[in-house]
Write a protein that holds these residues in place. Structure first.
Motif, PDB file in Angstrom:
ATOM      1  N   LYS A 207      51.267  49.701  52.464  1.00 19.84           N
ATOM      2  CA  LYS A 207      51.474  50.686  53.514  1.00 19.84           C
ATOM      3  C   LYS A 207      52.605  50.197  54.415  1.00 19.84           C
ATOM      4  O   LYS A 207      52.925  49.013  54.453  1.00 19.84           O
ATOM      5  CB  LYS A 207      50.204  50.879  54.351  1.00 19.84           C
ATOM      6  N   THR A 208      53.165  51.128  55.156  1.00 21.72           N
ATOM      7  CA  THR A 208      54.195  50.753  56.118  1.00 21.72           C
ATOM      8  C   THR A 208      53.528  50.199  57.365  1.00 21.72           C
ATOM      9  O   THR A 208      52.640  50.827  57.945  1.00 21.72           O
ATOM     10  CB  THR A 208      55.066  51.964  56.480  1.00 21.72           C
TER      11      THR A 208
ATOM     12  N   VAL B  96      51.321  42.247  73.287  1.00 18.34           N
ATOM     13  CA  VAL B  96      51.999  41.836  72.056  1.00 18.34           C
ATOM     14  C   VAL B  96      53.500  41.745  72.295  1.00 18.34           C
ATOM     15  O   VAL B  96      54.137  42.703  72.753  1.00 18.34           O
ATOM     16  CB  VAL B  96      51.699  42.831  70.917  1.00 18.34           C
ATOM     17  N   CYS B  97      54.076  40.588  71.968  1.00 18.01           N
ATOM     18  CA  CYS B  97      55.519  40.355  72.093  1.00 18.01           C
ATOM     19  C   CYS B  97      56.224  40.390  70.734  1.00 18.01           C
ATOM     20  O   CYS B  97      57.396  40.751  70.647  1.00 18.01           O
ATOM     21  CB  CYS B  97      55.791  39.002  72.740  1.00 18.01           C
ATOM     22  N   SER B  98      55.523  40.001  69.697  1.00 20.45           N
ATOM     23  CA  SER B  98      56.107  39.957  68.359  1.00 20.45           C
ATOM     24  C   SER B  98      55.020  40.210  67.336  1.00 20.45           C
ATOM     25  O   SER B  98      53.824  40.138  67.653  1.00 20.45           O
ATOM     26  CB  SER B  98      56.769  38.592  68.093  1.00 20.45           C
ATOM     27  N   GLN B  99      55.439  40.517  66.130  1.00 19.77           N
ATOM     28  CA  GLN B  99      54.469  40.717  65.050  1.00 19.77           C
ATOM     29  C   GLN B  99      55.082  40.302  63.731  1.00 19.77           C
ATOM     30  O   GLN B  99      56.299  40.354  63.543  1.00 19.77           O
ATOM     31  CB  GLN B  99      54.049  42.188  64.973  1.00 19.77           C
ATOM     32  N   ALA B 100      54.237  39.861  62.834  1.00 21.58           N
ATOM     33  CA  ALA B 100      54.663  39.520  61.477  1.00 21.58           C
ATOM     34  C   ALA B 100      53.555  39.967  60.525  1.00 21.58           C
ATOM     35  O   ALA B 100      52.391  39.632  60.745  1.00 21.58           O
ATOM     36  CB  ALA B 100      54.897  38.011  61.338  1.00 21.58           C
ATOM     37  N   PRO B 101      53.922  40.775  59.497  1.00 19.58           N
ATOM     38  CA  PRO B 101      55.250  41.294  59.174  1.00 19.58           C
ATOM     39  C   PRO B 101      55.788  42.238  60.250  1.00 19.58           C
ATOM     40  O   PRO B 101      55.039  42.788  61.048  1.00 19.58           O
ATOM     41  CB  PRO B 101      55.015  42.046  57.857  1.00 19.58           C
ATOM     42  N   ALA B 102      57.108  42.428  60.211  1.00 16.94           N
ATOM     43  CA  ALA B 102      57.767  43.278  61.198  1.00 16.94           C
ATOM     44  C   ALA B 102      57.430  44.743  60.975  1.00 16.94           C
ATOM     45  O   ALA B 102      57.034  45.154  59.880  1.00 16.94           O
ATOM     46  CB  ALA B 102      59.276  43.068  61.121  1.00 16.94           C
ATOM     47  N   ALA B 103      57.592  45.530  62.020  1.00 21.68           N
ATOM     48  CA  ALA B 103      57.358  46.970  61.919  1.00 21.68           C
ATOM     49  C   ALA B 103      58.297  47.580  60.888  1.00 21.68           C
ATOM     50  O   ALA B 103      59.469  47.188  60.772  1.00 21.68           O
ATOM     51  CB  ALA B 103      57.584  47.622  63.275  1.00 21.68           C
ATOM     52  N   GLY B 104      57.784  48.516  60.104  1.00 18.81           N
ATOM     53  CA  GLY B 104      58.575  49.165  59.073  1.00 18.81           C
ATOM     54  C   GLY B 104      58.517  48.491  57.727  1.00 18.81           C
ATOM     55  O   GLY B 104      58.977  49.033  56.724  1.00 18.81           O
ATOM     56  N   THR B 105      57.933  47.285  57.691  1.00 15.53           N
ATOM     57  CA  THR B 105      57.782  46.564  56.423  1.00 15.53           C
ATOM     58  C   THR B 105      56.687  47.208  55.585  1.00 15.53           C
ATOM     59  O   THR B 105      55.672  47.654  56.109  1.00 15.53           O
ATOM     60  CB  THR B 105      57.421  45.091  56.684  1.00 15.53           C
TER      61      THR B 105
END
Length: 213
Positions: free
Chosen positions: A57-58, A102-111
């Motif tokens: 999923k995205t 939330v400051c960051s996320q992994a995986p990145a958005a759109g992945t």
């Protein structure tokens, strides 16, 4: 005399009856039967298909959300394998998620990622400003003293050998240092680059919202 004759006649009759049977015959052996109604086909087993990989999923964009809201949104999107860490590099635990953003996320958005992929959120307190990029806690010290200036006191302490004698003091007064993750290192002894040979280490520190003297 009559009793003896009756006995002899009984023995002769018994022998005659036994003589009518096949001396070589054996008792019939029970034939195993299978369960089920006669005429019903034998039961068959159906191969269970092997589990397939989770469909990708995205990944949505969670940056800027409160940590609790981000977790709820991730689960609503089908992602349940969630983790979070202190984006300020202070190694704090996110105990009350509503107090963090939330400051960051992994995986990145759109992945595009399988729904069983672990989503890791970098977060800071809602009262704090997100860093330009995730800050890392200092690595374990080797044979020389690292530069801990500006690092959280708890992470500086954790980077040293557990046997090290450490003394920490308030650089701006005489306050007790109760929660080391709320304090940052101002000075250190020995100085960065000094060989570590088991000597005691001393830190001075102030709270993160304060300026080192």
């Amino acid at each position: 005399m009559h009793a003896r004759t009756a006995t002899i006649l009984g023995v002769i009759a018994t022998a005659a009856l036994l003589g009518g049977c096949d001396p070589n015959a054996t008792s019939p052996t029970a034939t195993p039967t299978t369960a089920g109604t006669p005429g019903t086909p034998a039961a068959t087993t159906t191969d269970v298909p092997k589990a397939t990989a989770a469909a990708p999923k995205t990944v949505p964009n969670f940056v800027g959300k409160g940590l609790q809201s981000a977790q709820d949104a991730a689960q609503a999107a089908g992602f349940y394998n969630l983790a979070s860490h202190d984006a300020a590099g202070r190694d704090r635990h996110q105990i009350l998620d509503r107090d963090w953003q939330v400051c960051s996320q992994a995986p990145a958005a759109g992945t595009s990622a399988p729904v069983d992929t672990k989503l890791d959120f970098g977060a800071v307190k809602t009262s704090e400003t997100c860093p330009a990029s995730d800050q890392q806690a200092p690595a374990k010290a080797g044979k020389t003293m690292p530069n801990f200036k500006g690092k959280a006191l708890n992470t500086a302490t954790a980077a040293l050998d557990p046997s090290t004698s450490i003394d920490s003091a308030d650089a701006a007064g005489d306050r007790m240092i109760l929660v080391q993750s709320n304090w940052k290192v101002c000075t250190q002894s020995p100085t960065p680059g000094t060989a570590l040979t088991g000597q005691p280490v001393k830190f001075t520190a102030v709270k993160f919202e304060e300026t080192c003297p």
